[in-house]
Design an enzyme around this catalytic site. Structure first.
Site, PDB file in Angstrom:
ATOM      1  N   VAL A  38       0.758  -1.262   0.077  1.00 50.74           N
ATOM      2  CA  VAL A  38      -0.033   0.081   0.239  1.00 50.74           C
ATOM      3  C   VAL A  38       0.924   1.338  -0.006  1.00 50.74           C
ATOM      4  CG1 VAL A  38      -1.695   1.212   1.428  1.00 50.74           C
ATOM      5  CG2 VAL A  38      -1.728  -1.441   1.161  1.00 50.74           C
ATOM      6  N   LYS A  64     -14.072   0.292   4.952  1.00 48.86           N
ATOM      7  CA  LYS A  64     -13.100  -0.740   4.516  1.00 48.86           C
ATOM      8  C   LYS A  64     -13.406  -2.182   4.717  1.00 48.86           C
ATOM      9  CE  LYS A  64      -9.525  -2.488   2.774  1.00 48.86           C
ATOM     10  NZ  LYS A  64      -8.381  -2.244   2.052  1.00 48.86           N
ATOM     11  N   CYS A 105      -5.701  -9.793   2.262  1.00 49.32           N
ATOM     12  CA  CYS A 105      -6.798  -8.741   2.681  1.00 49.32           C
ATOM     13  C   CYS A 105      -7.967  -9.747   3.235  1.00 49.32           C
ATOM     14  CB  CYS A 105      -7.196  -7.867   1.643  1.00 49.32           C
ATOM     15  SG  CYS A 105      -5.668  -6.885   1.066  1.00 49.32           S
TER      16      CYS A 105
HETATM   17  C1  UGA Z   1      -8.592  -6.922  -2.297  1.00 54.62           C
HETATM   18  C2  UGA Z   1      -9.765  -6.123  -2.829  1.00 54.62           C
HETATM   19  O1  UGA Z   1     -10.170  -6.498  -4.147  1.00 54.62           O
HETATM   20  C3  UGA Z   1      -9.143  -4.594  -2.805  1.00 54.62           C
HETATM   21  O2  UGA Z   1     -10.336  -3.662  -2.988  1.00 54.62           O
HETATM   22  C4  UGA Z   1      -8.709  -4.129  -1.535  1.00 54.62           C
HETATM   23  O3  UGA Z   1      -8.328  -2.989  -1.420  1.00 54.62           O
HETATM   24  C5  UGA Z   1      -7.610  -5.254  -1.262  1.00 54.62           C
HETATM   25  O4  UGA Z   1      -8.288  -6.399  -1.052  1.00 54.62           O
HETATM   26  C6  UGA Z   1      -7.040  -4.972   0.360  1.00 54.62           C
HETATM   27  O5  UGA Z   1      -7.894  -4.740   1.309  1.00 54.62           O
HETATM   28  O6  UGA Z   1      -5.935  -4.400   0.478  1.00 54.62           O
HETATM   29  P1  UGA Z   1      -6.888  -8.335  -3.415  1.00 54.62           P
HETATM   30  O7  UGA Z   1      -6.502  -9.070  -2.186  1.00 54.62           O
HETATM   31  O8  UGA Z   1      -5.457  -7.837  -3.943  1.00 54.62           O
HETATM   32  O9  UGA Z   1      -7.688  -6.992  -3.297  1.00 54.62           O
HETATM   33  O10 UGA Z   1      -7.307  -9.230  -4.402  1.00 54.62           O
HETATM   34  P2  UGA Z   1      -8.759  -9.444  -5.462  1.00 54.62           P
HETATM   35  O11 UGA Z   1      -8.395  -9.310  -6.682  1.00 54.62           O
HETATM   36  O12 UGA Z   1      -9.876  -8.851  -4.582  1.00 54.62           O
HETATM   37  O13 UGA Z   1      -8.644 -11.185  -4.948  1.00 54.62           O
HETATM   38  C7  UGA Z   1      -8.672 -11.682  -3.887  1.00 54.62           C
HETATM   39  C8  UGA Z   1      -9.115 -13.247  -3.632  1.00 54.62           C
HETATM   40  O14 UGA Z   1     -10.293 -13.506  -4.241  1.00 54.62           O
HETATM   41  C9  UGA Z   1      -8.220 -13.834  -4.787  1.00 54.62           C
HETATM   42  O15 UGA Z   1      -7.581 -15.239  -4.190  1.00 54.62           O
HETATM   43  C10 UGA Z   1      -9.043 -14.317  -5.994  1.00 54.62           C
HETATM   44  O16 UGA Z   1      -8.565 -15.378  -6.661  1.00 54.62           O
HETATM   45  C11 UGA Z   1     -10.321 -14.552  -5.295  1.00 54.62           C
HETATM   46  N1  UGA Z   1     -11.512 -14.203  -6.325  1.00 54.62           N
HETATM   47  C12 UGA Z   1     -11.807 -12.864  -6.695  1.00 54.62           C
HETATM   48  C13 UGA Z   1     -12.360 -15.165  -6.692  1.00 54.62           C
HETATM   49  O17 UGA Z   1     -12.051 -16.420  -6.180  1.00 54.62           O
HETATM   50  N2  UGA Z   1     -13.466 -14.750  -7.370  1.00 54.62           N
HETATM   51  C14 UGA Z   1     -13.598 -13.784  -7.952  1.00 54.62           C
HETATM   52  O18 UGA Z   1     -14.721 -13.677  -8.645  1.00 54.62           O
HETATM   53  C15 UGA Z   1     -12.639 -12.688  -7.457  1.00 54.62           C
END
Ligand code: UGA
Length: 436
Positions: free
Chosen positions: A11, A207, A263
């Site tokens: 971040v 958040k 996260c």
């Molecule tokens: C997440 C949030 O999307 C951000 O908005 C937030 O700022 C961030 O956490 C944080 O709190 O710092 P991130 O953890 O980088 O971001 O990744 P995501 O793209 O959200 O994916 C998270 C997990 O969910 C991954 O394991 C991904 O494979 C899974 N996922 C995501 C699914 O299984 N299905 C989906 O449809 C979307």
């Protein structure tokens, strides 16, 4: 605007570089001298597309500086962002705020004039109040105030998320803090990104509520995927069918092996702790966590079924290890319990990840690391797509069929369709796609 960013993790480094790119004068502070030295030398401590170039160009223009000296870094700052880690405390799931409070104590003494102290790290409701108390206790200059400005960056798309946010949430209790934050984000405001001014506690909770809701969408579609398998429906089509309803929206409805990363797992647990303390149970979020944990643990069973019911002596290839593509982050990745369960069941595991190997190797003792997807597939009884890296989307299926020992392709991200895979002589098992 003179801005100091404390913490050069995900971040902090991304936010610092992007704010410098807007033209602000940014100093990033980190205690870790080696990390600062590496960044200076052009090596990023995290793998994030576009970050290296952004840091380099802003450093060259003199808008982005790095130091290990917090006192020097914050002395003249108008705004100090706190972006240090808040890991889940071992054993109880509470967010560990010791790094946050240590930074606040140090900066309180070092500030030469009033500044706005802004939490960017994800911190539990009420942390801003505690920071204000510490600042007063440690004799911070009169007029120093505390604001909350949670980040909503996704790893792998963090720069684009910072520069084109859906919204910016600012929790502040006084006019000066609101003015400083409005000035910092003016470039985005001009781009019509909604800037929401709310109370500090509201921003802190927003958040957690956002991440819990997104985690809920994922767990929801994952359970629907299981139901699809039982009744012979296709979850991809169900997701599209419901996602086109504006009230639901198409995003975060991709069924898979369960969510991971730094996260969702941590923030859902921290929200539950806050709720427990407040005496207001969050049953939905609690179930989301349970469903996700159970899902990750169940992925090895799919692979076992695909190789005929027993893993003993089987060779399994894994494609992708990071918790999602475009990152080297392995935190809480579904690949970890999967690889462990496969090995515990008696299988030999060979894995390939385009960038995650260095992070993955220490976490996965016993796993053989391959140099590419075909090497991971060689001699395998089953090949499992764990993370949907782009380079796995157009594999030469005929070549895979030739180098593999068995025929099972287990696609935990639904990036292939059954017909294409079967035409190449492989058998297909996706997630939530009919009976197989
Ligand atoms: C997440 C949030 O999307 C951000 O908005 C937030 O700022 C961030 O956490 C944080 O709190 O710092 P991130 O953890 O980088 O971001 O990744 P995501 O793209 O959200 O994916 C998270 C997990 O969910 C991954 O394991 C991904 O494979 C899974 N996922 C995501 C699914 O299984 N299905 C989906 O449809 C979307």
């Amino acid at each position: 605007m003179r801005i100091t960013m404390i913490g050069t993790g995900y971040v902090g480094l991304v936010s610092g570089a992007c704010l410098a790119d807007f033209g602000h004068d940014v100093t990033c502070v980190d205690k870790d001298a080696r990390k600062i030295e590496l960044i200076h030398g052009g090596t990023m401590p995290i793998w994030e597309p576009g970050l290296e170039g952004l840091v380099k160009s802003n450093e060259t223009r003199g808008r982005l500086k790095f130091t290990i000296d917090l006192a020097e870094g914050v002395a003249d700052a108008e705004a100090v962002f706190i972006a240090v880690g808040t890991p889940a405390r071992r054993g109880d799931g509470h967010a560990d705020l010791s790094f946050v409070f240590a930074a606040v104590k140090e900066l309180a003494k070092a500030l030469k004039g009033p500044a706005v102290i802004v939490t960017k790290s994800t911190v539990p409701v009420g942390t801003g109040d505690e920071i204000a108390r510490i600042l007063a206790e440690e004799g911070a200059p009169e007029g120093t105030s505390v604001a909350s400005n949670p980040e909503f960056l996704r790893e792998g798309a963090a720069i684009a998320d910072f520069k084109h946010p859906d919204r910016i949430v600012v929790g502040a209790e006084d006019e000066r803090a609101r003015q400083v934050l409005a000035e910092i984000y003016r470039p985005l405001f001009l781009n019509k990104a909604p800037l929401l001014f709310v109370e500090r506690r509201t921003a802190e909770l927003t958040k957690y509520a956002a991440n819990a809701f997104l985690a809920m969408k994922i767990s929801f579609i994952n359970e629907i995927a299981d139901l699809c398998e039982a009744v012979g429906a296709d979850v991809q089509d169900v997701a599209r069918g419901i996602g086109l309803d504006n009230r639901i929206g198409p995003k975060f409805l991709h069924a898979g092996p369960g969510y991971g990363g730094s996260c969702f797992p941590k923030d859902t647990l921290a929200l539950l702790k806050t709720a427990e303390k407040a005496g207001v149970p969050q049953r939905i979020v609690s179930t989301v966590v349970e469903v996700n944990d159970a899902r990750k643990a169940a992925m090895a069973d799919r692979v076992r079924d695909a190789v005929g019911g027993s893993l003993t002596g089987k060779r399994i290839g894994l494609l992708g290890l990071t918790f999602k593509p475009n990152t080297d982050d392995m935190r809480d990745s579904p690949s970890i319990p999967l690889a462990q369960a496969l090995m515990a069941g008696g299988a030999v595991v060979a894995a390939f990840d385009p960038v995650g190997r260095e992070q993955a190797e220490p976490l996965l003792p016993g796993v053989e690391f391959a140099g590419n997807a075909y090497e991971a597939a060689t001699g395998a009884d089953a090949l499992v797509i764990v993370t949907e890296w782009d380079e796995f989307r157009a594999l030469d299926l005929g070549r895979l069929a030739m180098v593999m020992n068995g025929t099972a392709l287990v696609d935990l991200r639904n990036i292939y369709d059954r017909v294409t895979v079967e035409r190449a002589g492989l058998s297909y098992r996706g997630v939530g796609r009919g009976a197989g």
